[in-house]
Every structure is written in structure tokens, then in C-alpha cells.
Scaffold this motif. Structure first.
Motif, short mmCIF file in Angstrom:
data_model
loop_
_atom_site.label_atom_id
_atom_site.label_comp_id
_atom_site.label_asym_id
_atom_site.label_seq_id
_atom_site.Cartn_x
_atom_site.Cartn_y
_atom_site.Cartn_z
N PHE A 1 8.20 3.82 -14.87
CA PHE A 1 7.04 3.32 -14.15
C PHE A 1 7.40 1.97 -13.54
N TYR A 2 7.18 1.84 -12.27
CA TYR A 2 7.52 0.60 -11.56
C TYR A 2 6.29 0.06 -10.85
N LEU A 3 5.93 -1.20 -11.13
CA LEU A 3 4.81 -1.87 -10.49
C LEU A 3 5.34 -2.98 -9.59
N GLN A 4 4.79 -3.06 -8.38
CA GLN A 4 5.26 -4.05 -7.41
C GLN A 4 4.06 -4.75 -6.79
N ASN A 5 4.06 -6.08 -6.83
CA ASN A 5 3.00 -6.87 -6.20
C ASN A 5 3.40 -7.19 -4.76
N ARG A 6 2.49 -6.89 -3.84
CA ARG A 6 2.75 -7.12 -2.42
C ARG A 6 1.66 -7.99 -1.82
N TYR A 7 2.06 -8.77 -0.86
CA TYR A 7 1.13 -9.62 -0.13
C TYR A 7 0.19 -8.76 0.72
N ILE A 8 -1.11 -9.02 0.60
CA ILE A 8 -2.10 -8.28 1.39
C ILE A 8 -2.08 -8.81 2.83
N ASP A 9 -1.68 -7.97 3.75
CA ASP A 9 -1.55 -8.35 5.15
C ASP A 9 -2.81 -7.91 5.90
N LEU A 10 -3.54 -8.87 6.43
CA LEU A 10 -4.76 -8.57 7.20
C LEU A 10 -4.53 -8.61 8.70
N SER A 11 -3.27 -8.68 9.12
CA SER A 11 -3.01 -8.79 10.56
C SER A 11 -3.44 -7.53 11.31
N GLU A 12 -3.21 -6.35 10.73
CA GLU A 12 -3.60 -5.11 11.40
C GLU A 12 -5.13 -4.98 11.52
N PRO A 13 -5.90 -5.18 10.43
CA PRO A 13 -7.37 -5.13 10.62
C PRO A 13 -7.88 -6.18 11.59
#
Length: 300
Positions: free
Chosen positions: A122-134
Motif C-alpha cells: 500500500f502506497y500513500l502519496q500527498n500531492r499539492y491541490i492544484d486549483l489552476s484548472e478550476p
């Protein structure tokens, strides 16, 4: 007598503070020279000997994937014929469900774990929430709507500005969840006429085995409304990109690397199929010519 006691206490506090700070007790003695990251030269007779105290920080990608061979057929292949397939898991909001629904999810997950006889990571990865598309979608919608009144237009512009500032000042991260399946193929157990056929059979056998395991997890977890999707070659590259560029990925987005053709072997303009095939044939002829010249040099 009181002055003597105060002096002894002061000396004791001074020694205690120097020990805690790891500094020399006697003030006229210099500290030990810190050699980390400094290259010194000292004379030894007529020779200069370079002394390097600090070592270079190892490259995490090379250390973790030093035996990786390629990413092919939606799998990561290692030099020892170990293959890895990664699947992304879309979770359910467990804590908003009722007690019976939670127990149903637990039973489904336990049943899947009980029926497998191979390891799964099981692999968990934290990613930056990118709001550029919305934000870009909102901006395009505002431009395309001609019947918006002035108040709605001002509200939309204010909202876009606030979202842009909020994303820059207060970054947020989301957790992505993955299942990692891996297996090792022994080429000596596969019958083939030549090396090319052996290579195809090794890839095919590894993919069938890993895809079967992935489908088992997908069918089992579907009963708990948990979606499992296999990652393609590009998806695997995206996971690795965010794993080793967590800070850079905030500005240098992975999708931009694809748009700028940074993932392509050859950066070119759009061409028709005839020209592409012609270039491939030229490359193949050049490779055959170089291999023949190398064989002649070895023979001579």
C-alpha cells in the motif's frame, strides 16, 4: 563566605551551560574545526594531500531505483526481471457511513486479503491541490457568457482573485492511494526460439499475472464501492514525478511536461504518418549500418 559560595555556584552554572551548548569550557581554546562540506589541503613533505570530510548527498532516485530497467507495458521492469504494476484506489468516505455500511466495507476488505496468497503493498502519496484548472474553467465560462450582469461579473472576478491568493498563501495537499503488485519472472522457464520472442513472452507473462491480481482486487473491492484503476506508463511516470519533486511540482506541473513534449524521445512539430515512417526507416538503416561496422571492427 557568601561571596565564595556565589562564585562556586556561578562557576558550576557556567560549566553546565558550556557542556549543554557543546562549547569549550576554557574560553581561550578554539572550537574544533567543523569539516563538513569543506575541502582542506595540508602539506606532507612536498606533497599536497586533499582532505574531504563531507560526502555528497546520494541521489534518492538512483539509490531507490538503481536496478530499474524501463517502464514498459504499464509496468516497471527491473534488471532481475522483477515487474511492478501500480493501481490507483478511489476510497469511500468511511466515517460518514452508517455502522452497517462500515461493517460491510470491513468484511469486503478482509475477504479480499484472505483470498490472496501473494504480497501487496500500500502506497500513500500527498500531492499539492492544484486549483489552476478550476480557476481557468471559471475564467473561460465568464468570458463565454454574454448575458452576465455587472454584479455577477464582479463577483466572479473577486472569487477568482481570492482563490488564486488563497492557493499561493495557504497550499493544501491531498492524499492519493495506490496498490502495488509485483512478481518476478524466470526466463529459463519460458521456451522461445530467439531472444526477441523470449522478450515478448516474458513481458506477456508478467502482464497477465499482475493484471490478474489487479482484477482480483478490483472485483473484490467493487462490492464496497472502492474503485481500482490500473496506471498506464504515463500514470506511473506521474507518481514518480510527484514522489521525487514534491516541492517543484507546485509550480512545475507534470501535465506541463507532457504539453511541452518533455516526455517525448524527439521534440518535433506535427508530421504526417508517411514522414514518420520514413524517419523510422532511416533510423533503422543507420542502426543496422553501425552494428555491421562494429562487427567488422571486432572481426578485424
Amino acid at each position: 563566605m557568601e561571596v565564595l559560595i556565589m562564585a562556586i555556584l556561578a562557576i558550576g552554572l557556567y560549566v553546565f551551560a558550556k557542556v549543554i551548548l557543546k562549547e569549550p569550557i576554557l574560553p581561550w581554546k578554539e572550537k574544533n574545526t567543523q569539516l563538513t562540506g569543506i575541502s582542506l589541503k595540508r602539506k606532507k613533505g612536498k606533497k599536497h594531500v586533499a582532505v574531504t570530510a563531507g560526502e555528497e548527498e546520494p541521489d534518492p532516485f538512483r539509490e531507490m531505483f538503481k536496478d530499474i530497467k524501463e517502464i514498459n507495458s504499464h509496468m516497471v521492469r527491473f534488471n532481475n526481471n522483477k515487474f511492478v504494476m501500480i493501481a490507483e484506489v478511489e476510497p469511500v468516505n468511511y466515517f460518514l457511513l452508517s455502522q452497517d455500511e462500515q461493517e460491510g466495507i470491513d468484511i469486503t476488505f478482509e475477504t479480499w486479503l484472505a483470498q490472496i496468497n501473494y504480497p501487496v503493498q500500500f502506497y500513500l502519496q500527498n500531492r499539492y491541490i492544484d486549483l489552476s484548472e478550476p480557476i481557468e474553467m471559471m475564467r473561460d465560462t465568464m468570458k463565454s457568457q454574454e448575458d452576465l450582469n455587472l454584479n455577477a461579473l464582479e463577483y466572479g472576478q473577486t472569487l477568482i482573485e481570492d482563490l488564486t491568493k488563497w492557493q499561493a498563501v495557504t497550499p493544501r495537499y491531498e492524499t492519493r492511494r495506490y496498490l502495488v503488485f509485483y512478481t518476478t519472472i524466470n526466463p529459463s522457464e519460458i521456451k522461445a526460439d530467439d531472444q526477441e520472442e523470449l522478450e515478448e513472452k516474458v513481458l506477456d507473462k508478467a502482464f497477465q499475472e499482475l493484471y490478474r491480481r489487479l482484477n482480483t482486487a478490483k472485483n473484490a473491492l467493487r462490492k464496497a464501492d472502492i474503485d481500482v484503476q490500473m496506471l498506464t506508463n504515463e500514470g506511473i511516470g506521474e507518481v514518480l514525478y510527484y514522489a521525487f519533486n514534491r516541492r517543484k511540482a507546485v509550480k512545475n506541473k507534470f501535465k506541463d511536461t507532457n504539453l511541452q513534449e518533455q516526455l517525448a524521445l524527439y521534440v518535433t512539430a506535427d508530421q504526417n504518418l508517411e514522414r514518420i515512417e520514413m524517419v523510422k526507416e532511416m533510423i533503422e538503416r543507420e542502426s543496422n549500418r553501425e552494428s555491421k561496422e562494429a562487427e567488422k571492427e571486432q572481426a578485424s
